[in-house]
Motif scaffolding. Structure first.
Motif, mmCIF file in Angstrom:
data_model
loop_
_atom_site.group_PDB
_atom_site.id
_atom_site.type_symbol
_atom_site.label_atom_id
_atom_site.label_comp_id
_atom_site.label_asym_id
_atom_site.label_seq_id
_atom_site.Cartn_x
_atom_site.Cartn_y
_atom_site.Cartn_z
ATOM 1 N N PRO A 60 0.671 -1.281 -0.123
ATOM 2 C CA PRO A 60 0.050 -0.011 0.058
ATOM 3 C C PRO A 60 1.042 1.198 -0.118
ATOM 4 N N GLU A 61 2.006 1.219 0.739
ATOM 5 C CA GLU A 61 2.720 2.401 0.785
ATOM 6 C C GLU A 61 3.456 2.832 -0.532
ATOM 7 N N THR A 62 3.519 1.990 -1.492
ATOM 8 C CA THR A 62 4.157 2.338 -2.914
ATOM 9 C C THR A 62 3.001 2.782 -3.917
ATOM 10 N N MET A 63 1.660 2.619 -3.331
ATOM 11 C CA MET A 63 0.692 2.989 -4.362
ATOM 12 C C MET A 63 0.260 4.524 -4.380
ATOM 13 N N GLY A 64 -0.846 4.733 -4.901
ATOM 14 C CA GLY A 64 -1.036 6.134 -5.171
ATOM 15 C C GLY A 64 -1.784 6.787 -3.794
ATOM 16 N N ASN A 65 -1.983 8.133 -3.850
ATOM 17 C CA ASN A 65 -2.405 8.886 -2.639
ATOM 18 C C ASN A 65 -3.591 9.462 -2.953
ATOM 19 N N GLY A 66 -4.584 8.687 -3.149
ATOM 20 C CA GLY A 66 -6.045 9.249 -3.314
ATOM 21 C C GLY A 66 -6.185 10.147 -4.453
ATOM 22 N N GLY A 67 -7.153 10.795 -4.610
ATOM 23 C CA GLY A 67 -7.466 11.599 -5.757
ATOM 24 C C GLY A 67 -8.325 10.941 -6.746
ATOM 25 N N PHE A 68 -8.194 11.241 -7.994
ATOM 26 C CA PHE A 68 -9.206 10.655 -9.211
ATOM 27 C C PHE A 68 -8.757 10.694 -10.360
ATOM 28 N N ALA A 69 -8.959 10.170 -11.383
ATOM 29 C CA ALA A 69 -8.465 10.157 -12.837
ATOM 30 C C ALA A 69 -9.614 10.000 -13.708
ATOM 31 N N VAL A 70 -9.487 10.823 -14.921
ATOM 32 C CA VAL A 70 -10.701 10.631 -15.945
ATOM 33 C C VAL A 70 -9.881 10.305 -17.189
ATOM 34 N N ASN A 71 -10.323 9.300 -17.699
ATOM 35 C CA ASN A 71 -9.654 8.873 -19.121
ATOM 36 C C ASN A 71 -10.590 9.426 -20.216
ATOM 37 N N SER A 72 -10.253 9.622 -21.341
ATOM 38 C CA SER A 72 -10.757 10.083 -22.687
ATOM 39 C C SER A 72 -10.000 9.867 -23.927
ATOM 40 N N ASN A 73 -10.666 9.963 -24.830
ATOM 41 C CA ASN A 73 -10.058 9.582 -26.272
ATOM 42 C C ASN A 73 -9.623 8.400 -26.578
ATOM 43 N N TYR A 74 -10.341 7.445 -26.056
ATOM 44 C CA TYR A 74 -10.155 6.009 -25.976
ATOM 45 C C TYR A 74 -10.281 5.447 -27.778
ATOM 46 N N LYS A 75 -8.944 4.554 -28.092
ATOM 47 C CA LYS A 75 -9.040 3.984 -29.200
ATOM 48 C C LYS A 75 -8.703 2.774 -29.019
ATOM 49 N N MET A 76 -9.354 1.738 -29.719
ATOM 50 C CA MET A 76 -8.773 0.338 -29.491
ATOM 51 C C MET A 76 -8.997 -0.471 -30.488
ATOM 52 N N SER A 77 -8.248 -1.655 -30.337
ATOM 53 C CA SER A 77 -8.194 -2.787 -31.262
ATOM 54 C C SER A 77 -8.456 -3.957 -30.644
ATOM 55 N N ILE A 78 -9.582 -4.614 -30.965
ATOM 56 C CA ILE A 78 -9.746 -5.933 -30.106
ATOM 57 C C ILE A 78 -9.744 -6.859 -31.028
ATOM 58 N N ALA A 79 -9.171 -8.115 -30.902
ATOM 59 C CA ALA A 79 -9.222 -9.332 -31.792
ATOM 60 C C ALA A 79 -9.278 -10.546 -30.887
ATOM 61 N N LYS A 80 -10.517 -10.887 -31.004
ATOM 62 C CA LYS A 80 -10.858 -12.232 -29.963
ATOM 63 C C LYS A 80 -10.558 -11.926 -28.659
ATOM 64 N N ASN A 81 -9.461 -12.579 -28.038
ATOM 65 C CA ASN A 81 -8.932 -12.349 -26.518
ATOM 66 C C ASN A 81 -7.851 -11.553 -26.309
ATOM 67 N N ASN A 82 -7.614 -10.842 -27.300
ATOM 68 C CA ASN A 82 -6.529 -9.726 -27.297
ATOM 69 C C ASN A 82 -6.982 -8.381 -27.583
ATOM 70 N N ALA A 83 -6.463 -7.371 -26.908
ATOM 71 C CA ALA A 83 -6.994 -5.916 -27.008
ATOM 72 C C ALA A 83 -5.557 -5.227 -26.714
ATOM 73 N N TRP A 84 -5.489 -3.920 -27.621
ATOM 74 C CA TRP A 84 -4.629 -2.921 -27.206
ATOM 75 C C TRP A 84 -5.497 -1.717 -27.193
ATOM 76 N N VAL A 85 -5.252 -0.785 -26.236
ATOM 77 C CA VAL A 85 -6.049 0.559 -26.123
ATOM 78 C C VAL A 85 -5.263 1.536 -25.665
ATOM 79 N N SER A 86 -5.557 2.778 -26.504
ATOM 80 C CA SER A 86 -4.655 3.897 -26.098
ATOM 81 C C SER A 86 -5.742 4.943 -25.593
ATOM 82 N N HIS A 87 -5.346 5.904 -24.798
ATOM 83 C CA HIS A 87 -6.194 6.823 -24.438
ATOM 84 C C HIS A 87 -5.436 7.637 -23.503
#
Length: 128
Positions: A60-87
């Motif tokens: 826990p002491e090496t993890m984040g310290n609260g706050g929040f995040a907002v992701n946007s501008n998702y781009k995805m390539s999904i092929a069966k059981n594999n995917a890559w995503v940029s955002h």
């Protein structure tokens, strides 16, 4: 739930569990493989090569310290059981300071659940 929605929910969970110091919840987002890699580049040009096993064995002491995040501008390539995503991600810490990054995530589907296997984060701006 469609695949894109399921992937977005996983990425939001990964972000939230990191900031909440939820070790078990964060580890559940990951499926470490021999090819897994996590690279982080910082605004000053420094690059950090994070050992992937850290994602399953956090303290826990090496993890984040609260706050929040907002992701946007998702781009995805999904092929069966594999995917890559940029955002894009805009993170806000508990003091209200923001950090902007571009992120690329690599995922696999394990037992009908999407899991992260690698990522590359490029932090390009931080408020001081």
């Amino acid at each position: 739930m469609d695949e894109e929605t399921a992937i977005k929910k996983l990425l939001e969970k990964e972000s939230a569990t990191w900031r909440a110091k939820d070790v078990k919840g964060h580890a559940d987002c990951w499926h470490i493989q021999p090819y897994s890699r996590i690279l982080v580049s910082l605004p000053d040009g420094q690059t950090i090569d994070v050992p992937p096993t850290v994602m399953k064995n956090q303290k826990p002491e090496t993890m984040g310290n609260g706050g929040f995040a907002v992701n946007s501008n998702y781009k995805m390539s999904i092929a069966k059981n594999n995917a890559w995503v940029s955002h894009d991600e805009l993170s806000t810490d508990v003091e209200g300071k923001r950090t902007w990054s571009y992120e690329i995530r690599l995922l696999v589907k394990v037992n009908e659940q999407w899991k992260l296997v690698g990522q590359s984060l490029h932090i390009y701006k931080r408020e001081n």
